[in-house]
Design a protein around this motif. Structure first.
Motif, PDB file in Angstrom:
ATOM      1  N   ALA A   1       0.479 -52.883 -57.029  1.00  0.00           N
ATOM      2  CA  ALA A   1       0.774 -51.559 -57.570  1.00  0.00           C
ATOM      3  C   ALA A   1       2.158 -51.492 -58.216  1.00  0.00           C
ATOM      4  CB  ALA A   1       0.647 -50.501 -56.473  1.00  0.00           C
ATOM      5  N   LEU A   2       3.096 -52.242 -57.683  1.00  0.00           N
ATOM      6  CA  LEU A   2       4.413 -52.313 -58.322  1.00  0.00           C
ATOM      7  C   LEU A   2       4.250 -52.809 -59.756  1.00  0.00           C
ATOM      8  CD1 LEU A   2       6.952 -53.907 -55.802  1.00  0.00           C
ATOM      9  CD2 LEU A   2       7.296 -51.828 -57.143  1.00  0.00           C
ATOM     10  N   LEU A   3       3.430 -53.845 -59.904  1.00  0.00           N
ATOM     11  CA  LEU A   3       3.173 -54.402 -61.224  1.00  0.00           C
ATOM     12  C   LEU A   3       2.499 -53.364 -62.122  1.00  0.00           C
ATOM     13  CD1 LEU A   3       2.936 -56.844 -63.205  1.00  0.00           C
ATOM     14  CD2 LEU A   3       0.701 -57.307 -62.148  1.00  0.00           C
ATOM     15  N   ALA A   4       1.469 -52.710 -61.580  1.00  0.00           N
ATOM     16  CA  ALA A   4       0.753 -51.698 -62.369  1.00  0.00           C
ATOM     17  C   ALA A   4       1.720 -50.603 -62.795  1.00  0.00           C
ATOM     18  CB  ALA A   4      -0.398 -51.115 -61.563  1.00  0.00           C
ATOM     19  N   GLY A   5       2.571 -50.174 -61.862  1.00  0.00           N
ATOM     20  CA  GLY A   5       3.519 -49.104 -62.162  1.00  0.00           C
ATOM     21  C   GLY A   5       4.525 -49.528 -63.219  1.00  0.00           C
ATOM     22  N   ARG A   6       5.024 -50.772 -63.099  1.00  0.00           N
ATOM     23  CA  ARG A   6       5.970 -51.281 -64.101  1.00  0.00           C
ATOM     24  C   ARG A   6       5.328 -51.292 -65.477  1.00  0.00           C
ATOM     25  NH1 ARG A   6       7.285 -55.976 -60.576  1.00  0.00           N
ATOM     26  NH2 ARG A   6       8.901 -55.130 -59.207  1.00  0.00           N
ATOM     27  N   CYS A   7       4.111 -51.813 -65.530  1.00  0.00           N
ATOM     28  CA  CYS A   7       3.444 -51.915 -66.831  1.00  0.00           C
ATOM     29  C   CYS A   7       3.124 -50.533 -67.393  1.00  0.00           C
ATOM     30  CB  CYS A   7       2.187 -52.773 -66.717  1.00  0.00           C
ATOM     31  SG  CYS A   7       2.580 -54.474 -66.234  1.00  0.00           S
ATOM     32  N   ALA A   8       2.766 -49.602 -66.499  1.00  0.00           N
ATOM     33  CA  ALA A   8       2.512 -48.233 -66.956  1.00  0.00           C
ATOM     34  C   ALA A   8       3.802 -47.631 -67.500  1.00  0.00           C
ATOM     35  CB  ALA A   8       1.952 -47.387 -65.811  1.00  0.00           C
ATOM     36  N   GLY A   9       4.920 -47.888 -66.807  1.00  0.00           N
ATOM     37  CA  GLY A   9       6.209 -47.385 -67.254  1.00  0.00           C
ATOM     38  C   GLY A   9       6.581 -47.964 -68.608  1.00  0.00           C
TER      39      GLY A   9
END
Lengths: 123, 423, 514
Positions: free
Chosen positions: B314-322
């Protein structure tokens, strides 16, 4: 008389079936069935002094939930787990509670404290 | 929180460990307007009722209880400026990433998101999914609902319980009930192997003398008002019960712990491409779904066995979403990953050759000593694989330096030669 | 309400009902003996709050008479009606020359108006009866002519092209189909609740959770024993479903009622829309067969089985039943899979001798049967109610219309059916409608509060009124929230909230608190 006790290793999914062999004096002669060093250590620990963390809940007055999760700050002897949980049932905390707040010091003389696992606001 | 803004960089649906980690990732990537929407009255998701320890070793480097794990993430979020809408429900997400949020405190609100992260988690499979024959008395509930009653609301599901399914939630609840002096007759598992962690078999069942019956299932339910007894029977290798050998157990409670299903109502509304093997959306290496700017992470994508991996994904997903929301994006994936021998599912579904990826796999069946092969570019020794535990594989750019294809198959095959100490 | 045409197939014997007034009787039969009862004599007591009893009670409360309904379960519709398929039959399937055959078409024509009046869900989706070979086609032709003779409108035989144009997911093997456009679906419990709510608004005395234990003749009246309570009445309507035999026996009449079990399997909403019409196989002389039913609520239901059972509480589903249902359903609609099953349940039909309804007066003055009502009982229920009203009028009860009839309460709001702007308006006046309690079926706190206000006392009462807990997670998420709302509204502790009445407790108290 030689006595053999069996344990299931919790180190990894392999779940090795461990055997601990004791001599007449109660000294460990051999540990068998492990596939790694961690397994051997585990068997010896489980054999001599099995310990567990206690996680349970205590009643909480006026909180957003009726129960407050708590845990011991260290592992306690395995055979005291039930006793500690029963003892904790008689407690009632009052909201608000902070995470890590001390509920019971040195619970039943184990040397471990019981603390709140979370903060809990008042209702 | 009383008002929602009209526009956010990133809106995250779900405030469990996945949603909170995604929020942290988005903030790290430079998104400064981030909103988490959650249907519960507080952040934390299911962790708040998972009062046992065993969480956090990978992500926080120490062993935590569920509520502690959740609290750590909440405290981390509180250091940032972030909007949290609890007691709120996302009714709909449009293709242009407009979300309709319903909440008693804010009414019906529409918010526009630069990027969306789906982190709705999973729900439990129920009795209906496996069609246990018999009557429909009260006293049958999922292990997770029982956990909520016991650990948060302060009620017991009954006095004499049988547990169907040896997944971790079932094992954890067996111990929890035993500690509350509920009589636990045993855990019954259809498969010939336990579905939970060995650690839980030992500490939840062995410690409390609760028997685990493998290759055995519940074949009947009796009781016209409250559950009175269940019938259990052994099953053969095709999982057909041998009814002639059925026995009856007097009990007033049956906890069902037979697996989780990704919660994908919103994904369906968005028309996302789904993977039937995971039950979740197909995702790229940035955790982006088939819709631009819609990311997903955690159990909504595939069922994880450790919350730590949820956080990392989820950290990765959040970074990419950001990054997406602030106008940056990473090079597109150029390699598809295909499930080969003894591989049930793979996440993500595609990767790119320019950077490092963590790929999660599930195997179909247990295997001792095996090779994990990534096409012909890389192989790795595995000591033991079981369906209950995810296998992770770090794919480094150097593996792919000389690879020019567009698809790589992953196989897990037996390893014959004597191996030394493995990874 | 207009009096419908009278049944031609039953003999209506002459009988006179006892007089109105004050009863002052000594009940000799009660334990302890000699208990005195003084009270106003009811005009009618209806025993049984299934859809038949509810329809009768509702029809009667439109006249200036004093009516009570007694139901053994804690809420109405909790017996056979709750497990009903919800089909309003087109009218051509039922055998001619039977009571049910006469009432089915009449009933069918009444449902649309009833739904409009009371505001419950009704959707005329039509039905298709499928023939796979020439023999079955002949049967379809016979059914068609029965229907046409009965006056059923719109019946039409379709060939394969038409079938597949209209219902592309029906088996490609289908040779022909009989289309009955007058078939519809309702939500049977919603109908029960709507009927009873209207009846209560118009003066019905509703006693729930209490079985009738005895009926004793006292002079020209009958005294209905409901636990300690005694209700003297001029007329008893036996709409006790499976237990109509027991009620008959209380007045010395033998009417065997057997239970025929039907298992139904509910499929995930993913399959919603796989068929638009209710799909029937070609009936055999003994059975209507396994149907594929697009329910009013948008789920697909497959079933029911039909098996006589001895135990009238036996609501168990079976492996054999499931296997049969899915095999037969897949024959009609191959896209159906048992993997999509989210819930299963069984209901028991009340079967009287000759498999027909038993409607009419008996040799006991004032005791009228509305018994043996099995399929198509839901369809026929409003027509049965008309019959009963006519019978009571024959018996001498003065049925003058109630002058101050209350108009039915508005249909409970269903947030899942609202458009966004409607929902916004609603939330503006009551923010509880923005609080989603059941996420699978999109049910809000506002709807649950309304259901509780309308009489829901149990989890099932909430569930069957609002659909909370009926979706794919089967209450995993909303059960505790619904219990909390029930607990708050009725001011009882959570552990006293039941699934469906006494004995069906959900959770128990922790010991250290007691």
């Amino acid at each position: 008389m030689i006595e053999i006790t069996h344990y299931l290793c919790i180190g990894c999914p392999l779940g090795c079936r461990l055997e601990v062999e004791e001599d007449e004096m109660g000294a460990v002669v051999e540990v068998r069935g492990h596939s790694c060093r961690k397994g051997k250590d585990f068997a010896e620990r489980e054999h001599h002094d099995p310990r567990r963390m206690v996680t349970t809940t205590v009643a909480v007055h006026n909180g957003v939930w009726a129960r407050l999760p708590v845990h011991t700050t260290a592992e306690v002897p395995k055979d005291m787990v039930r006793e500690i949980v029963r003892y904790l049932r008689s407690l009632e905390a009052a909201a608000p509670v902070e995470r890590g707040q001390l509920m019971v010091a040195d619970v039943l003389g184990t040397g471990a404290d019981v603390v709140a696992s979370r903060g809990l606001d008042a209702e | 929180m009383t008002r929602l803004a009209i526009r956010y960089d990133v809106v995250i649906v779900g405030g469990g460990p996945g949603g909170m980690s995604a929020a942290i990732g988005a903030l790290e990537a430079g998104a400064d307007r981030v909103l988490i929407v959650d249907r519960e009255i507080e952040l934390g998701g299911i962790l708040n009722q998972c009062i046992h320890n065993g969480f956090g070793l990978h992500h926080f480097g120490e062993e935590l209880t569920g509520p502690e794990y959740a609290s750590r993430l909440i405290e981390e979020l509180l250091d940032h400026r972030i909007d949290v809408a609890t007691d709120s429900y996302v009714l709909d997400v449009d293709a242009d990433r407009t979300l309709t949020v319903a909440s008693p405190s804010t009414g019906i609100t529409r918010v526009q998101a630069g990027a969306v992260v789906l982190a709705m988690g999973a729900r439990e499979r129920t009795r209906g999914a496996i069609r246990i024959p018999g009557s429909r008395p009260s006293g049958i509930m999922t292990a997770g609902l029982a956990q909520k009653f016991v650990n948060q609301l302060g009620y017991l599901p009954g006095r004499r319980a049988v547990i169907l399914g040896s997944g971790d939630i079932g094992l954890i609840m067996a111990r929890r009930l035993a500690l509350e002096d509920v009589e636990v007759h045993g855990v019954y598992e259809l498969m010939p192997h336990a579905n939970g962690l060995t650690r839980n078999i030992v500490q939840c069942l062995h410690d409390f003398d609760i028997p685990l019956h493998l290759s055995t299932t519940v074949v009947g339910i009796e009781g016209s008002r409250r559950l009175e007894r269940v019938a259990v029977a052994p099953v053969d290798e095709n999982f057909e019960p041998d009814l002639a050998r059925a026995t009856e157990i007097e009990c007033d409670t049956l906890l069902v712990s037979i697996g989780l299903i990704p919660e994908n109502e919103l994904s369906a509304k968005l028309g996302l491409r789904m993977d039937p093997t995971t039950g979740g959306p197909v995702v790229s290496s940035t955790m982006e779904t088939s819709r631009d700017g819609v990311f997903a992470a955690g159990n909504v994508v595939h069922i994880h066995d450790l919350v730590d991996f949820v956080s990392q994904e989820a950290l990765l997903a959040g970074r990419c979403a950001g990054e997406f929301a602030t106008g940056r994006s990473r090079p597109a994936d150029n390699i598809r990953l295909l499930a080969g021998a003894n591989v049930a599912s793979i996440v993500p579904h595609t990767i790119s050759s320019d950077r490092e990826h963590v790929v999660y796999l599930r195997v179909r069946r247990s295997m001792e000593k095996s090779w994990l092969r990534l096409g012909e570019v890389y192989e790795k020794r595995l000591r033991y694989v079981v369906p209950a535990e995810m296998v992770s594989l770090k794919v480094r750019p150097r593996f792919l330096e000389n690879f020019h294809g567009d698809a790589l198959k992953i196989d897990i095959v037996p390893r014959e030669e004597p191996g030394g100490d493995d990874e | 309400m207009s009096r419908g045409s009278r049944l031609s197939t039953i003999e209506v014997g002459g009988f006179r009902l006892g007089r109105a007034g004050i009863a002052n009787v000594t009940c000799a039969t009660c334990a302890g003996g000699g208990e005195r009862y003084v009270g106003v004599v009811k005009d009618v007591v209806v025993i049984g709050g299934g859809v038949v009893g509810c329809a009768i009670a509702r029809a009667l409360t439109h006249y200036r008479i004093d009516v009570a309904l007694v139901e053994r379960e804690v809420e109405v519709g909790f017996g056979t009606s709750k497990a009903n398929s919800g089909i309003i039959h087109a009218g051509h399937h039922t055998t001619p020359g039977t009571v049910k055959g006469e009432l089915v078409w009449r009933g069918n024509q009444m449902w649309q108006d009833l739904a409009n009046e009371l505001g419950f869900g009704f959707f005329q989706n039509g039905d298709l009866t499928i023939a796979f070979d020439e023999d079955e086609l002949l049967t379809l032709e016979t059914i068609e002519s029965i229907g046409k003779e009965r006056g059923v409108t719109g019946l039409e035989l379709w060939g394969p092209d038409r079938i597949h144009r209209e219902e592309p997911n029906v088996s490609k093997e289908a040779l022909a189909a009989l289309h009955g456009p007058t078939a519809a679906v309702v939500n049977p419990y919603e109908a029960c609740f709507a009927l009873i709510d209207d009846a209560v608004d118009n003066g019905l005395q509703l006693l729930v959770g209490r079985p009738v234990t005895a009926i004793t003749p006292e002079g020209s009246h009958l005294v209905v024993h409901v636990g300690d309570e005694h209700i003297a009445t001029r007329c008893v309507i036996n709409a006790a479903g499976l237990y109509a035999d027991r009620v008959c026996r209380m007045v010395g009449i033998e009417l065997p009622i057997r239970a025929r079990k039907g298992e139904e399997y509910l499929l995930d909403k993913r399959l919603s829309g796989i068929v638009r019409r209710t799909i029937f196989p070609c009936p055999t002389p003994t059975s209507k067969g396994i149907l594929v039913i697009p329910t009013y609520d948008g789920t697909i239901m497959v079933g029911p089985t039909a098996e006589l059972v001895d135990d009238k509480e036996d609501l168990s589903t079976t492996s054999a039943g499931a296997a049969h249902v899915f095999e037969m359903a897949q024959r009609l609609v191959p896209g159906i899979s048992e993997r999509d099953c989210i819930a299963e349940f069984a209901g028991l039909r009340a079967v009287a001798p000759d498999d027909d309804f038993v409607i009419g007066a008996t040799r006991v003055p004032g005791f009228i049967n509305a018994a043996g009502v099995q399929s198509p009982g839901l369809t026929a229920a409003p027509a049965i109610a008309e019959e009963i009203v006519a019978l009571i009028a024959d018996g001498g009860l003065d049925l003058s219309p109630k002058p101050d009839l209350k108009s039915p309460a508005p249909r409970p709001v269903r947030v899942s059916e609202l458009g966004l702007s409607e929902l916004e308006q609603l939330v503006f006046s009551d923010n509880r409608y923005a609080h989603i309690v059941c996420r699978c079926e999109m049910v809000t706190e506002g709807e649950i509060a309304d259901a509780i206000e309308r009489g829901a006392r149990t989890l099932d009462g909430v569930k069957f009124r609002t659909r909370a807990g009926m979706g794919r997670c089967q209450g995993g998420f909303c059960t505790s929230r619904c219990m909390q709302l029930l607990s708050d509204a009725h001011d009882v502790p959570i552990h006293d909230i039941t699934k469906r009445g006494p004995g069906t407790w959900v959770v128990c108290e922790r010991e250290e608190r007691t």
